[in-house]
Design an enzyme around this catalytic site. Structure first.
Site, PDB file in Angstrom:
ATOM      1  CE1 TYR A 149     -18.257   2.492   3.605  1.00  0.00           C
ATOM      2  CE2 TYR A 149     -16.956   1.315   4.684  1.00  0.00           C
ATOM      3  CZ  TYR A 149     -17.254   1.885   3.617  1.00  0.00           C
ATOM      4  OH  TYR A 149     -16.855   1.070   2.692  1.00  0.00           O
ATOM      5  CB  CYS A 186      28.851 -15.879 -11.384  1.00  0.00           C
ATOM      6  SG  CYS A 186      28.090 -16.742  -9.984  1.00  0.00           S
ATOM      7  CB  CYS A 200      29.813 -17.178  -5.037  1.00  0.00           C
ATOM      8  SG  CYS A 200      28.601 -17.074  -6.521  1.00  0.00           S
ATOM      9  NE  ARG A 256     -14.606   1.697  -5.991  1.00  0.00           N
ATOM     10  CZ  ARG A 256     -13.224   1.871  -4.966  1.00  0.00           C
ATOM     11  NH1 ARG A 256     -13.252   3.269  -4.166  1.00  0.00           N
ATOM     12  NH2 ARG A 256     -12.107   1.541  -4.992  1.00  0.00           N
ATOM     13  CD  GLU A 284     -17.752   6.721   9.163  1.00  0.00           C
ATOM     14  OE1 GLU A 284     -17.325   5.590   8.624  1.00  0.00           O
ATOM     15  OE2 GLU A 284     -18.132   6.899   9.765  1.00  0.00           O
ATOM     16  CE1 TYR A 337      -2.299   1.704  -6.802  1.00  0.00           C
ATOM     17  CE2 TYR A 337      -3.667   3.404  -5.455  1.00  0.00           C
ATOM     18  CZ  TYR A 337      -3.646   3.173  -6.338  1.00  0.00           C
ATOM     19  OH  TYR A 337      -4.581   2.983  -8.072  1.00  0.00           O
ATOM     20  CG  ASP A 338      -1.467   4.987  -0.320  1.00  0.00           C
ATOM     21  OD1 ASP A 338      -2.134   4.529  -1.042  1.00  0.00           O
ATOM     22  OD2 ASP A 338      -0.960   4.350   1.043  1.00  0.00           O
ATOM     23  CG  ASP A 362      -6.595  -3.525   4.500  1.00  0.00           C
ATOM     24  OD1 ASP A 362      -7.574  -3.069   3.028  1.00  0.00           O
ATOM     25  OD2 ASP A 362      -5.960  -4.154   4.263  1.00  0.00           O
ATOM     26  CE  LYS A 409      -4.818   3.448   2.340  1.00  0.00           C
ATOM     27  NZ  LYS A 409      -4.207   3.844   0.694  1.00  0.00           N
ATOM     28  CE  LYS A 449      -8.371   3.780   3.356  1.00  0.00           C
ATOM     29  NZ  LYS A 449      -9.059   2.934   2.818  1.00  0.00           N
ATOM     30  CG  ASP A 479      -2.161  -0.699   0.873  1.00  0.00           C
ATOM     31  OD1 ASP A 479      -1.791  -1.749   0.097  1.00  0.00           O
ATOM     32  OD2 ASP A 479      -2.391  -1.495   2.092  1.00  0.00           O
ATOM     33  CG  LEU A 489     -13.822   7.849   1.530  1.00  0.00           C
ATOM     34  CD1 LEU A 489     -13.283   7.255   2.719  1.00  0.00           C
ATOM     35  CD2 LEU A 489     -13.671   9.050   1.570  1.00  0.00           C
ATOM     36  CB  CYS A 503      30.208 -19.199  -9.280  1.00  0.00           C
ATOM     37  SG  CYS A 503      30.951 -18.499  -8.376  1.00  0.00           S
ATOM     38  CE  LYS A 544     -17.654   8.187   5.861  1.00  0.00           C
ATOM     39  NZ  LYS A 544     -17.972   6.547   6.337  1.00  0.00           N
ATOM     40  CB  CYS A 604      30.814 -13.359  -7.240  1.00  0.00           C
ATOM     41  SG  CYS A 604      30.765 -14.667  -8.478  1.00  0.00           S
TER      42      CYS A 604
HETATM   43  S1  IVH Z   1     -16.664   6.134   3.306  1.00  0.00           S
HETATM   44  C1  IVH Z   1     -18.660   8.454   0.052  1.00  0.00           C
HETATM   45  N1  IVH Z   1     -16.137   4.853   5.271  1.00  0.00           N
HETATM   46  O1  IVH Z   1     -12.442   2.763   2.498  1.00  0.00           O
HETATM   47  C2  IVH Z   1     -17.782   7.775   1.167  1.00  0.00           C
HETATM   48  N2  IVH Z   1     -15.482   4.306   3.561  1.00  0.00           N
HETATM   49  O2  IVH Z   1      -9.168   4.256   0.276  1.00  0.00           O
HETATM   50  C3  IVH Z   1     -17.579   6.293   1.035  1.00  0.00           C
HETATM   51  N3  IVH Z   1     -13.393   2.145   3.449  1.00  0.00           N
HETATM   52  O3  IVH Z   1     -13.637   3.339  -1.010  1.00  0.00           O
HETATM   53  C4  IVH Z   1     -16.173   5.418   1.542  1.00  0.00           C
HETATM   54  N4  IVH Z   1     -13.917   2.296   5.730  1.00  0.00           N
HETATM   55  O4  IVH Z   1     -13.761   1.257   0.617  1.00  0.00           O
HETATM   56  C5  IVH Z   1     -15.737   5.126   4.298  1.00  0.00           C
HETATM   57  N5  IVH Z   1     -15.631   4.014   7.512  1.00  0.00           N
HETATM   58  C6  IVH Z   1     -15.448   3.874   6.539  1.00  0.00           C
HETATM   59  C7  IVH Z   1     -14.221   2.875   5.374  1.00  0.00           C
HETATM   60  C8  IVH Z   1     -14.390   2.980   3.993  1.00  0.00           C
HETATM   61  C9  IVH Z   1     -13.593   1.741   5.031  1.00  0.00           C
HETATM   62  C10 IVH Z   1     -12.930   2.061   2.287  1.00  0.00           C
HETATM   63  C11 IVH Z   1     -13.961   1.896   1.262  1.00  0.00           C
HETATM   64  C12 IVH Z   1     -13.827   2.912   0.525  1.00  0.00           C
HETATM   65  C13 IVH Z   1     -12.364   3.512   0.941  1.00  0.00           C
HETATM   66  C14 IVH Z   1     -11.821   4.843   0.362  1.00  0.00           C
END
Ligand code: IVH
Length: 671
Positions: free
Chosen positions: A225, A430, A407, A139, A116, A39-40, A120, A313, A118, A36, A86, A410, A289, A425
Site C-alpha cells: 500500500y 473459604c 459457594c 518494521r 484504504e 490499548y487505544d 490487520d 480504528k 487497514k 486493541d 499512523l 467452600c 491518506k 460467600c
Molecule cells: S500506511 C507511513 N496503509 O497500520 C504510512 N498502513 O496503524 C505507512 N496498515 O504501520 C502506513 N493497512 O502496519 C498503511 N492500507 C494501509 C494499511 C496500513 C494496515 C498498518 C501498517 C501501519 C499500521 C498503522
C-alpha cells in the site's frame, strides 16, 4: 508540584510502563495481553496527558517511538526511510480535525483523500535493486527491522522481479486469511502446539520463523500500500502510486477509493464497518491518506507518524456464538460472579472463550440459557460480555439457568441481601476467598510484596504455612521449610524475607487498600489515610464523619463501618499490629525536614512557581522573591536572571532542579 500534578506524573509513568509492556508483548512476543480497544484508549489517555502536561513528556515515551524491538535471533536491516506508524482517529470528529489541520497547513480548501482498508497484519518493507527483489524486513522499531527476506520470497504475490529495472522500496502488510488462520490453529491444536490469538499474531509468528518449510506450509499473503518516495519517480498522487504498484504486479487491495472530501471518507468508513465481517481477511480500520504527494513534505511528521495520513480504528464489535456453560466463581470479598464458557469465537481479531455474566439477575433478566446462541461484546474492557440470547433460534437443547445456592469453592450457603443483586460467600475460611485476598494483599498496588505471586501463595496455602493474611509475616521464620522447596535457594528466600519485612513500613493507604474492604479502592484509601492519618482514627470514625468526607459517601462509609464491626477483621488488625506493621500515613512525614530553609527561584524551570511552593511547603521550606543572607538555596533554571550574580556575591548555595531532587531525597531518607 501540587498533589494533582504529582498524580498526573505518576499516571503518565504508569501509562508509559503499561504501553511499553504491551508493545513488547504485541511486537516482539506476538502475544498481546490486552484488546486493541484497551490499548487505544490507554494510548489516547497518555497522549492527552502529555499534551496537557508537556513538562512530563519524555523522549522515551512510547508516544515518541514506533512499535517494538526486533527479535534478536534474526539479522537486522536498517530502513533507509524510517517506517512510521499512523496517528489514530476513533470518530467522525477526529477525522474532521485531521481534515482541518491539513487544510490549514496547506492553505487549501479542496483536498482529495485515498481511503484504504487497514489490514490487520504485520507491516513489511521490500526493496528492489535493478528490478530484482533484494531485501524484505519487518518494521521493528521503525529505524531497523528484522531481515525476513527468505520468508518474503515464499509469498507468491510479492514479485521477485519487476517489469522494469528500477530501484524501489514498497511497503505493505503481510496477513493470513480468516480461513487459513482457522486451518493453522486446528493443526496447531492437533500437534499440541499453542493456538494463535488472532490472524495478525499468526502472520507475525510465521513471517519471523527461521524454518522456511513452516512458512511455506502456511499461506501467507501480502497487500502492498505504500510506494516509498514515489514523488522522486515522477508520480504525482498516492492514487497513481497504487496503480503503478498494480502494474508492477503487486497485490494492491482493490477496495481503495478516491474521496473528494471528508464526508465521502466517512461514508467509506461506515460502509466498511458493515462489510468487514464478510471480508475474507481481518481489517481493524480504514487508512486515510492525502492524495497529493507534493504536499507530504510540507505537512511533515511527528516522531511517530506522518501528518498526511490517519488510521480510523473501528470500535468494539460483537459476535454470535454458543453459550456452552454458565459457572460461578468467588472473589476475595466473597462476591459471586457468573461466567460464560463460550464456543471459541473471533471478535475484533481475538479469540474469545470466556465472558462475564456479572450476577444472577443479569442472566435471568436476559433469559440466557446454556446452549443458546448469544451475542458477545468486546468493548473497552478486558473481559468480554454476553449481551443477549438469540431467543428465536433457541432449540429444545437449551437448559434453563439455575442460580447457585452454595459457594463454588467452600460450598457454604450464599447470602444475598435485597436490594443487592450480588450474592456473597460469607465463609471467611473459604479457601478461594483466602487465596484471592492474599494475592490482592501482596499485589503491586497493595503491599507490593515481590515474590509472593499466585503460584507461591497457593503452594504455601496448601502446605498450611499461611492460613490468613497475618501469616505472611510469619513466613520469614520458616527459612528451613521454604529452603526445602524446589527452586527456593538462599538468595530467593533472603529476597522474599526482605520484601515481606520491608512491606511492614508501607504507608497507611497501602495497608488500607490491601485489606480488601469492599468499595475501598486505591484512591479511596489515599483519601481516608490523608484525612484520618492513622488506622485507629479510621476505625473510630463515625458513619456521619466518614460519609461527609469528600469522595467517600454513604456506600463506602457503610462498608467501612461493617468491616470494622466484624470481629474477624479486628482480630486480623490486632495481629498485624502485634507484628509491628505501620498504621500511620507517611505521606507528610517529611513535612518539617527543611523547616526554616528559604529558597529563591530564577530562570525557566520545569514547574510553575506555585508548584515549587507546594512542593517545598511539604518539607516546611519557604520560597521568597529576593536573595538575602537568609537565603538557603537559589534554584536556577534556563536563562537565569541577575539573582544568580547576587547569590554568587552572597555565597548562597546555587542548585539546579536535579540537585533539588537529590536534596529532597536525601532529607527524606534521613528524616
Ligand atoms: S500506511 C507511513 N496503509 O497500520 C504510512 N498502513 O496503524 C505507512 N496498515 O504501520 C502506513 N493497512 O502496519 C498503511 N492500507 C494501509 C494499511 C496500513 C494496515 C498498518 C501498517 C501501519 C499500521 C498503522
Amino acid at each position: 508540584m501540587t498533589n494533582n500534578t504529582k498524580d498526573i506524573k505518576q499516571e503518565i509513568l504508569t501509562l508509559k510502563t503499561l504501553i511499553k509492556q504491551w508493545n513488547y508483548e504485541y511486537h516482539v512476543l506476538d502475544t498481546p495481553t490486552v484488546t486493541d480497544d484497551i490499548y487505544d484508549s490507554t494510548y489516547k489517555r497518555l497522549v492527552n496527558l502529555e499534551t496537557q502536561y508537556p513538562q512530563f513528556l519524555t523522549t522515551d515515551s512510547p508516544t515518541q517511538t514506533v512499535g517494538g524491538k526486533t527479535n534478536s535471533t534474526l539479522p537486522k536491516i536498517i530502513h533507509q526511510t524510517p517506517m512510521l506508524s499512523l496517528a489514530n482517529a476513533f470518530n467522525y470528529q477526529d477525522l474532521i480535525k485531521f481534515d482541518q489541520k491539513i487544510k490549514k497547513t496547506l492553505s487549501q480548501n479542496k483536498i482529495q483523500y485515498v481511503c484504504e482498508l487497514k489490514i490487520d497484519g504485520l507491516s513489511i518493507a521490500v526493496t528492489y535493486i535493478n528490478g530484482k527483489l533484494k531485501t524484505g524486513a519487518t518494521r521493528g522499531d521503525g529505524t531497523s527491522g528484522e531481515d525476513i527476506t527468505n520468508n518474503i520470497l515464499t509469498i507468491h504475490n510479492i514479485p521477485h522481479t519487476l517489469p522494469t529495472n528500477i530501484n524501489l522500496e514498497v511497503r505493505g502488510e503481510v496477513y493470513l486469511s480468516k480461513e487459513e488462520f482457522k486451518r493453522i490453529n486446528t493443526s496447531q491444536q492437533q500437534q499440541n502446539q499453542p493456538v494463535f490469538a488472532n490472524p495478525r499474531n499468526a502472520a507475525a509468528g510465521t513471517i519471523r520463523q527461521l524454518d522456511t518449510t513452516i512458512v511455506n506450509s502456511r499461506n501467507l499473503n501480502a497487500f502492498l500500500y505504500y510506494y516509498v518516495n514515489a514523488a522522486n519517480d515522477n508520480i504525482k498522487t498516492h492514487h497513481q502510486a497504487l496503480q503503478t504498484l498494480q502494474t508492477y504486479g503487486f497485490n494492491v487491495n482493490d477496495q481503495y477509493q478516491l474521496c473528494s472530501n471528508i464526508d465521502e471518507v466517512w461514508t467509506y468508513v461506515q460502509k466498511f464497518e458493515q462489510l468487514r465481517i464478510n471480508l475474507p481477511y481481518e481489517i481493524d480500520g480504514i487508512v486515510i491518506k492525502l492524495n497529493d504527494l507534493s504536499s507530504y513534505d510540507l505537512l511533515g511528521r511527528t516522531n511517530k507518524a506522518p501528518k498526511w495520513a490517519i488510521a480510523y480504528k473501528f470500535p468494539a464489535v460483537t459476535s454470535v456464538t454458543k453459550l456452552l456453560d454458565i459457572f460461578p466463581t468467588v472473589g476475595r470479598t466473597g462476591k459471586i460472579t457468573y461466567n460464560a464458557k463460550l464456543e471459541p469465537v473471533l471478535i475484533a481479531g481475538t479469540i474469545v472463550t470466556f465472558a462475564t455474566l456479572h450476577n444472577s439477575d443479569y442472566i435471568t433478566t436476559r433469559d440466557l440459557r446454556i446452549n443458546d446462541l448469544v451475542t458477545v461484546k468486546k468493548a473497552g474492557d478486558i473481559i468480554p460480555e454476553v449481551i443477549a440470547a438469540l431467543i428465536e433460534q433457541r432449540t429444545t437443547k437449551s437448559i434453563a439457568f439455575t442460580k447457585a445456592t452454595n459457594c463454588p469453592d467452600c460450598h457454604s450457603v450464599l447470602e444475598q441481601v435485597p436490594p443487592e443483586v450480588d450474592q456473597f460467600c460469607i465463609n471467611s475460611d473459604c479457601k478461594e476467598r483466602i487465596l484471592k485476598s492474599l494475592i490482592h494483599f501482596c499485589s503491586r498496588d497493595a503491599m507490593d510484596i515481590m515474590g509472593l505471586n499466585e503460584k507461591i501463595l497457593q503452594r504455601f496455602l496448601e502446605l498450611k504455612w499461611i492460613k490468613t493474611i497475618s501469616d505472611i509475616y510469619k513466613l520469614v521464620n520458616l527459612r528451613q521449610e521454604i529452603l526445602s522447596l524446589a527452586r527456593f535457594g538462599e538468595k530467593s528466600f533472603t529476597n522474599l524475607a526482605t520484601n515481606i519485612l520491608n512491606s511492614k513500613q508501607n504507608s497507611l493507604e497501602r495497608l488500607l487498600f490491601s485489606l480488601g474492604i469492599r468499595h475501598v479502592g486505591q484512591k479511596t484509601a489515599v483519601v481516608l489515610a490523608k484525612k484520618y492519618l492513622t488506622l485507629e482514627n479510621i476505625m473510630q470514625a463515625s458513619y456521619a464523619d466518614l460519609a461527609s468526607t469528600n469522595d467517600i459517601g454513604t456506600i463506602i462509609a457503610t462498608s467501612l463501618i461493617d468491616y470494622f464491626a466484624n470481629p474477624i477483621n479486628i482480630q486480623l488488625i490486632n495481629n498485624l499490629q502485634a507484628l509491628n506493621l505501620n498504621f500511620y500515613y507517611l505521606g507528610k512525614q517529611h513535612s518539617q525536614l527543611l523547616a526554616g530553609k528559604t529558597f529563591v527561584l530564577t530562570g525557566t524551570l520545569s514547574k510553575s512557581r506555585n508548584e515549587f511552593v507546594t512542593l517545598l511547603d511539604n518539607y516546611g521550606a519557604k520560597i521568597t522573591n529576593t536573595i538575602s543572607n537568609n537565603t538557603s538555596y537559589l534554584i536556577v533554571g534556563e536563562n537565569p536572571g541577575n539573582k544568580l550574580t547576587q547569590a554568587q556575591k552572597l555565597n548562597v548555595k546555587i542548585i539546579n532542579e536535579e540537585q533539588l531532587q537529590i536534596i529532597l531525597k536525601e532529607v527524606s531518607k534521613n528524616g
